[in-house]
Design an enzyme around this catalytic site. Sequence first.
Site, mmCIF file in Angstrom:
data_model
loop_
_atom_site.group_PDB
_atom_site.id
_atom_site.type_symbol
_atom_site.label_atom_id
_atom_site.label_comp_id
_atom_site.label_asym_id
_atom_site.label_seq_id
_atom_site.Cartn_x
_atom_site.Cartn_y
_atom_site.Cartn_z
ATOM 1 N N GLU A 219 -2.744 -80.165 36.482
ATOM 2 C CA GLU A 219 -2.427 -80.178 35.047
ATOM 3 C C GLU A 219 -3.163 -81.375 34.460
ATOM 4 O OE1 GLU A 219 -0.695 -78.066 33.248
ATOM 5 O OE2 GLU A 219 0.088 -76.783 34.832
ATOM 6 N N CYS A 253 -0.737 -84.869 26.346
ATOM 7 C CA CYS A 253 -1.928 -84.150 26.825
ATOM 8 C C CYS A 253 -2.332 -83.027 25.879
ATOM 9 C CB CYS A 253 -1.682 -83.610 28.223
ATOM 10 S SG CYS A 253 -0.224 -82.571 28.315
HETATM 11 P P1 NAD Z 1 -1.565 -91.759 35.730
HETATM 12 O O1 NAD Z 1 -2.359 -93.034 35.681
HETATM 13 O O2 NAD Z 1 -0.095 -91.843 35.605
HETATM 14 O O3 NAD Z 1 -1.971 -91.019 37.064
HETATM 15 C C1 NAD Z 1 -1.321 -89.841 37.455
HETATM 16 C C2 NAD Z 1 -0.870 -90.006 38.878
HETATM 17 O O4 NAD Z 1 -1.995 -90.215 39.734
HETATM 18 C C3 NAD Z 1 0.058 -91.195 39.108
HETATM 19 O O5 NAD Z 1 1.186 -90.770 39.821
HETATM 20 C C4 NAD Z 1 -0.797 -92.172 39.879
HETATM 21 O O6 NAD Z 1 -0.042 -92.955 40.796
HETATM 22 C C5 NAD Z 1 -1.763 -91.299 40.619
HETATM 23 N N1 NAD Z 1 -3.029 -91.981 40.904
HETATM 24 C C6 NAD Z 1 -3.696 -92.845 40.100
HETATM 25 N N2 NAD Z 1 -4.839 -93.262 40.699
HETATM 26 C C7 NAD Z 1 -4.889 -92.656 41.908
HETATM 27 C C8 NAD Z 1 -5.830 -92.669 42.998
HETATM 28 N N3 NAD Z 1 -6.953 -93.386 42.954
HETATM 29 N N4 NAD Z 1 -5.555 -91.911 44.070
HETATM 30 C C9 NAD Z 1 -4.434 -91.170 44.119
HETATM 31 N N5 NAD Z 1 -3.516 -91.115 43.124
HETATM 32 C C10 NAD Z 1 -3.734 -91.846 42.040
HETATM 33 O O7 NAD Z 1 -2.011 -90.751 34.639
HETATM 34 P P2 NAD Z 1 -3.344 -90.679 33.828
HETATM 35 O O8 NAD Z 1 -4.426 -90.106 34.690
HETATM 36 O O9 NAD Z 1 -3.592 -91.919 33.061
HETATM 37 O O10 NAD Z 1 -2.810 -89.586 32.785
HETATM 38 C C11 NAD Z 1 -3.458 -89.334 31.624
HETATM 39 C C12 NAD Z 1 -4.188 -88.029 31.704
HETATM 40 O O11 NAD Z 1 -3.289 -87.028 32.149
HETATM 41 C C13 NAD Z 1 -4.705 -87.544 30.394
HETATM 42 O O12 NAD Z 1 -5.969 -86.998 30.580
HETATM 43 C C14 NAD Z 1 -3.725 -86.452 29.997
HETATM 44 O O13 NAD Z 1 -4.264 -85.478 29.147
HETATM 45 C C15 NAD Z 1 -3.366 -85.901 31.321
HETATM 46 N N6 NAD Z 1 -2.060 -85.263 31.263
HETATM 47 C C16 NAD Z 1 -1.997 -83.939 31.470
HETATM 48 C C17 NAD Z 1 -0.774 -83.287 31.376
HETATM 49 C C18 NAD Z 1 -0.631 -81.814 31.580
HETATM 50 O O14 NAD Z 1 0.497 -81.362 31.703
HETATM 51 N N7 NAD Z 1 -1.704 -81.046 31.628
HETATM 52 C C19 NAD Z 1 0.359 -84.032 31.077
HETATM 53 C C20 NAD Z 1 0.239 -85.395 30.906
HETATM 54 C C21 NAD Z 1 -0.968 -86.010 31.013
#
Ligand code: NAD
Length: 466
Positions: A219, A253
């Site tokens: 997602e 998102c």
């Molecule tokens: P985030 O930084 O919270 O990361 C998401 C998860 O990935 C966390 O649990 C984190 O611990 C893990 N993570 C981070 N770096 C990692 C690595 N190197 N290796 C393994 N795991 C790792 O979230 P984010 O990426 O900043 O979220 C923002 C993005 O998410 C935006 O692009 C947003 O559009 C998207 N998003 C999508 C949805 C959806 O439902 N489609 C919902 C919310 C956010």
Amino acid sequence: MLSDLSTASDRDAAALVAGLRAYFRSGSTAEVSWRRKQLSQLRKMISENEERFLQVLHADLRKAPQEGYLTEISFLYNDIDHTLKSLKKWVRPRKVNSPMLTQPAKSYVQPEPLGVVLVIGAWNYPLQLLLSPLVPVIAAGNCAVVKPSELSPATSRLIAELLPRYLDNDAFACVEGSVAETTALLEQRWDHIMYTGGGRVGKIVMGAAAKHLTPVTLELGGKSPCIVADDADLEVAARRIAWGKFTNAGQTCIAPDYVLCSKDTANRLTPLLQRVLREMFGEHPRESPDYGRIVNSQHTLRLADYLGDGEVVAGGEVDVDDCYMAPTLMRNVNLSAGVMQDEVFGPILPIVDLDDFSKVEEFVNNREKPLALYVFTRDDALANGILSRCSSGNACVNDCMMFMLAQDLPFGGVGASGMGAYHGEHGFRTFSHYKAVMRRRNILDIDIRYAPYSNRKMKFLRMLSK
Ligand code: NAD
């Protein structure tokens, strides 16, 4: 069950998964009564701790209680209630026809649980995005480890504290932590990985899953366009776009990432948006109890950088220490600059005007497929044309984000905005395997499939396949 791997190694993660898998194999989680009990317990966990959840959402993102309730808590209640109501129907085997050659036989599709699922959540809706996938994971009869985002630490802590008190500890665990812990988890063999977050980590997740041939649901996000046609009801559009964009300070998102319209519409829409923002958050949004904060100073600085990519026509104030950015409207943005290249994921709404409105589809289709596409128009034919020619994960005509409330609609991306979907039965399907079953009887063993072959058998075979 372990609820913290923060100092743990791959070995601990392996032991955790092994324990869950052993329990899964015991068959307990396949019982529909067990699934119901866990779903009810999950609901109880939220309802008995509603105030605490609203407090941690406020602590992490300064979410107003009403917003937290609407977008996280009541969302989960509806999700769980709908699942409890529909589960009996979803678990039922579905009969299909058996062809003549197989008669007498019964054929059906039987959903079965996958096993042990890893759910990785994001920080922007830290409760809903972690637990909403868990609902179909449970409904489908699986065990799971949930990993909340470390960027919303208060919510992460509370979930880690409460989950073991309400759910079956042999089947579920919450692991807190950041990259090291997630990496240790991703090393393990799962039966499905559900990841919500950005595309960069999405690739890491998919790479780790590929090593074990584990299926994934990703997602992700992207730049969701909001097309406003000249004939749109701009009063209504301004309110709905402002709500979609500035809820959770734009950290959604499926928030409209930018507006796409003609110059004339941009000139009429801009003052309406300015007025709506004043109505919603007052002259000083910083003092409004209803306006959120950016998740941390790093993201605030990232967003502040975009302010130079065009003309700020409303807002633009930033206080990095307070993680504050005013609801901001921009015009005349540089299309090759960050604000139009990256997903904004914050309270900045660029209004892009095109000299030729008929180029909107080309504009959208020249970019990655978005998670959501919005069209404001009174003209059904125009909306239908755009929807049929522009691919997007989800779409909404004359509103933003409201499709999320329809439990029977799948939620998921396409292309760069993700793969797979959940919500309602779509989630149940994601976390189930649909096993094809044929049950035969020992009578009528027609010999035409067995050697030695003959002209008579060939003739009969041809007759049957006509
Ligand atoms: P985030 O930084 O919270 O990361 C998401 C998860 O990935 C966390 O649990 C984190 O611990 C893990 N993570 C981070 N770096 C990692 C690595 N190197 N290796 C393994 N795991 C790792 O979230 P984010 O990426 O900043 O979220 C923002 C993005 O998410 C935006 O692009 C947003 O559009 C998207 N998003 C999508 C949805 C959806 O439902 N489609 C919902 C919310 C956010």
